[in-house]
Design a protein around this motif. Sequence first.
Motif, mmCIF file in Angstrom:
data_model
loop_
_atom_site.group_PDB
_atom_site.id
_atom_site.type_symbol
_atom_site.label_atom_id
_atom_site.label_comp_id
_atom_site.label_asym_id
_atom_site.label_seq_id
_atom_site.Cartn_x
_atom_site.Cartn_y
_atom_site.Cartn_z
ATOM 1 N N ALA A 75 5.296 4.828 2.071
ATOM 2 C CA ALA A 75 5.723 6.178 2.449
ATOM 3 C C ALA A 75 6.034 6.252 3.937
ATOM 4 O O ALA A 75 7.034 6.852 4.343
ATOM 5 N N SER A 76 5.215 5.618 4.752
ATOM 6 C CA SER A 76 5.433 5.615 6.194
ATOM 7 C C SER A 76 6.748 4.919 6.546
ATOM 8 O O SER A 76 7.520 5.406 7.370
ATOM 9 N N ARG A 95 0.598 4.146 1.203
ATOM 10 C CA ARG A 95 0.686 4.801 2.512
ATOM 11 C C ARG A 95 1.687 4.071 3.409
ATOM 12 O O ARG A 95 2.479 4.709 4.112
ATOM 13 N N GLN A 96 1.694 2.740 3.363
ATOM 14 C CA GLN A 96 2.640 1.962 4.168
ATOM 15 C C GLN A 96 4.076 2.166 3.668
ATOM 16 O O GLN A 96 5.006 2.266 4.472
ATOM 17 N N GLN A 144 0.841 -1.184 0.000
ATOM 18 C CA GLN A 144 0.000 0.000 0.000
ATOM 19 C C GLN A 144 0.887 1.249 0.000
ATOM 20 O O GLN A 144 1.814 1.337 0.806
#
Length: 168
Positions: free
Chosen positions: A101-102, A98-99, A96
């Motif tokens: 980037a995190s 978002r994961q 994902q």
Amino acid sequence: MMSRGHKLILLLAVLAMSGAMLTFLGKRQAAPAVELKVLGAPGVSLAQLRGKVVILQFWATTCGDCDHTLAELAQLHRRYQARGLETLAVAMVYDQPRQVASYAYANSLPFRVAQDDGSAARGFALGSANPPLTFLLDRSGRIAQRLPGKPDPGRLRAMVEKLLAERP
């Protein structure tokens, strides 16, 4: 004195290492024409990176060996970036955004992180290979080495130094 079995094992090990070195030193294929979607930055094509030695690392946020490999790559990147090393961490298509980037932010990765849309994995013919998977590209944009699994840091550093010393 070595037994016959030990001699055979030693011979097989030497042949395997020779084969790996021949792959590294032998005829190199051009890297596929891949465009990568870089997180928080404009995209990049591998053609734009000609003239640099490139480490292309396929990884996943759920891959334990990838944590160690990305930390090693961060050290290599910091050490050799000024000499022409470019490092790209390509997250697998199933991760994902978002994961990804995190993870990149939390681990202060000093190089570009890209999210694969599937085209990079197809271009490099990953098939069912699991990450981590590392490709070394020479300054002419050719694949110098394919390293499945967690690469040995000393061996990887030696290969990078050799490629940095070469001229296209």
